[in-house]
Design a protein around this motif. Structure first.
Motif: not given
Ligand code: 6PG
Length: 249
Positions: A6-18, A38-41
């Protein structure tokens, strides 16, 4: 490990957005394997724009990429072979060549990606060894004092193995550092790193003291069992939210 995914997903979302892209240096070893799987699924996989993700490693063993000890091999098997990430976005440390050459090659990859900007990862994921090492910053090795190079080769006598690692300044320049620590065998090291006397030569993970960044410690109950604080305040690796204590099995 859900918390780590979840931490990976959140930081990826923020970085891509900004900034339109997300740079992450992944830990090796066994602990993160479950988080990568887990990230792969679902539900995590489709929450990441993999075309904008750029994968590096915090360190690598100097072995061929198809060697079971390779961190890249572990990450490919658990994650990279199962998500639509362009191969150009994967910056492998070439463990199959001479360690010094592999370190130089990795520094060139860092320069290529970051260009004239400072080398500042959006996220660095680290593990913790039972002897207090992190990445390949092992106790008593010269690389602990490297402040100029961005990546360096290091001979780890106790493992009779060469490795390449990101150096302390690069890790400490990251926007976010997340330690994933699991298992009772890490409990003493975790306590000593966090609450023991400052002795980074003996406990190199203490060198990860970033000035301006967020450090997340995602630990399971077993690893937190020796901390001098109630374990319910430790961030279980398996929770979706850091404050939701759950067993990590
Ligand atoms: C490596 C890692 C190393 C690892 C710790 C913990 O290449 O082995 O980068 O720093 O994170 O040794 O390893 P485990 O997760 O296997 O306990």
């Amino acid at each position: 490990m859900r918390g780590a995914a979840a931490l990976f997903v959140e930081h990826a979302r923020q970085a891509v957005l900004t900034r339109g892209r997300f740079s992450v240096a992944l830990a090796g070893g066994n602990t993160p394997r479950r988080a990568y799987a887990l990230l792969a699924g679902e539900p995590f996989r489709s929450r990441v724009d993999w075309s904008r993700v750029h994968i590096f490693w915090s360190d690598e063993r100097c072995v061929p990429p198809d060697d079971a000890r390779s961190n890249c091999h572990m990450t490919r098997t658990a994650l990279l072979d199962h998500v639509p990430i362009p191969s150009a976005n994967i910056y492998r440390i070439r463990g199959e060549i001479r360690p010094a050459a592999a370190a130089k090659d990795y520094e060139a990859a860092l320069a290529h990606y970051f260009g004239t900007e400072p080398v500042r990862f959006d996220l660095v994921i680290l593990g913790l060894g039972t002897n207090g090492h992190t990445a390949s910053l092992f106790p008593g090795t010269p690389v602990l004092n490297e402040r100029t190079r961005r990546a360096a080769e290091v001979y780890v006598a106790e493992l009779d193995m060469w490795r390449v690692t990101l150096t302390v300044p690069v890790i400490n320049a990251a926007a976010v550092v997340a330690f994933l620590v699991s298992g009772a065998d890490k409990a003493d090291a975790l306590r000593d790193v966090l609450f023991g006397p400052r002795d980074p030569e003996r406990m190199p993970a203490q060198l990860i003291q970033p000035a301006a960044i967020e450090i997340s410690w995602l630990v399971d109950r077993a690893a937190a069992s020796r901390l001098p604080v109630p374990t319910e305040t430790a961030s279980p690796i398996d929770s979706n939210h850091a404050d939701a204590p759950r067993d990590t099995e």
